[in-house]
Design a protein around this motif. Structure first.
Motif, short mmCIF file in Angstrom:
data_model
loop_
_atom_site.label_atom_id
_atom_site.label_comp_id
_atom_site.label_asym_id
_atom_site.label_seq_id
_atom_site.Cartn_x
_atom_site.Cartn_y
_atom_site.Cartn_z
N LEU A 26 0.84 -1.20 0.00
CA LEU A 26 0.00 0.00 0.00
C LEU A 26 0.88 1.25 0.00
O LEU A 26 0.60 2.20 -0.74
CB LEU A 26 -0.94 0.00 1.20
CG LEU A 26 -1.83 1.25 1.35
CD1 LEU A 26 -2.77 1.38 0.16
CD2 LEU A 26 -2.61 1.19 2.65
N GLN A 30 0.93 4.04 -2.87
CA GLN A 30 0.70 5.46 -2.58
C GLN A 30 1.82 6.31 -3.15
O GLN A 30 1.59 7.39 -3.72
CB GLN A 30 0.56 5.68 -1.07
CG GLN A 30 -0.74 5.19 -0.50
CD GLN A 30 -0.79 5.26 1.02
OE1 GLN A 30 0.25 5.28 1.69
NE2 GLN A 30 -2.00 5.27 1.56
N ARG A 55 -5.57 -0.73 -1.48
CA ARG A 55 -6.29 -0.17 -0.33
C ARG A 55 -7.40 -1.13 0.14
O ARG A 55 -7.54 -1.37 1.34
CB ARG A 55 -6.89 1.17 -0.73
CG ARG A 55 -7.03 2.14 0.41
CD ARG A 55 -7.59 3.45 -0.06
NE ARG A 55 -6.51 4.38 -0.33
CZ ARG A 55 -6.63 5.45 -1.08
NH1 ARG A 55 -7.77 5.75 -1.68
NH2 ARG A 55 -5.60 6.26 -1.24
N ARG A 59 -7.49 -3.00 3.74
CA ARG A 59 -8.62 -2.88 4.66
C ARG A 59 -9.16 -4.26 5.06
O ARG A 59 -9.47 -4.51 6.22
CB ARG A 59 -9.73 -2.04 4.03
CG ARG A 59 -9.38 -0.57 3.96
CD ARG A 59 -10.46 0.21 3.27
NE ARG A 59 -10.07 1.61 3.14
CZ ARG A 59 -10.60 2.45 2.27
NH1 ARG A 59 -11.55 2.04 1.45
NH2 ARG A 59 -10.20 3.69 2.22
#
Length: 160
Positions: A26, A30, A55, A59
């Motif tokens: 992640l 980013q 993402r 999660r």
């Protein structure tokens, strides 16, 4: 009992490793999304879709990781309480067996205490008898010495 906890700890560690890897992915997504040149829409779209996919995966794994933590903590509580209860049952059984054993030998202990009391009484009476015999012999010796007569042959073993 503890094997169950160890298997849960193993699952927890595996989930944590996977969680850490996805977290790193992640962060990389980013960075790539932030560094994507805005004048090339194709690269921006690819970086954005990679970021969105990573993402979602993060999660999902974060929820799994939190669930594993909660399950492990809950099981540890129950396992510790179960072990404590088991220990308390063992202590109860030990003391119950000890009580039953002492209850069984209670008549013997009472008999032994009565015999000991009688031995003490007999010993005290024997001591008084010996002291009385000793005083009697001492008295004879004194009276014989006062009359200046020859000492009679007294066999002390006959007196005692």
């Amino acid at each position: 009992m503890f094997i169950c906890i160890f298997s849960d700890v193993r699952k927890f560690k595996d989930t944590k490793k996977h969680f850490d890897k996805v977290r790193e992915d992640l962060e990389i997504a980013q960075v790539k999304n932030a560094q994507a040149p805005r004048n090339k829409p194709h690269e921006v779209e690819e970086a954005t879709s990679t970021l969105n996919f990573t993402r979602k995966c993060f999660r999902h794994l974060a929820l799994d990781y939190v669930l594993q933590i909660n399950v492990l903590q809950a099981k540890k509580k129950f396992e510790i309480l179960d072990a404590m209860l088991s220990f308390m049952h063992a202590q109860y059984s030990l003391y119950q067996q000890g009580y039953n054993l002492l209850d069984e030998i209670d008549p013997y202990m009472k008999k032994l205490a009565a015999e000991l009391d009688q031995l003490v009484i007999d010993s005290a009476m024997e001591k008084r008898e010996m002291e009385h015999k000793h005083a009697t012999i001492q008295q004879r010796v004194r009276t014989d010495t006062q009359t200046h007569t020859a000492y009679p042959k007294i066999h002390l073993f006959d007196c005692y």
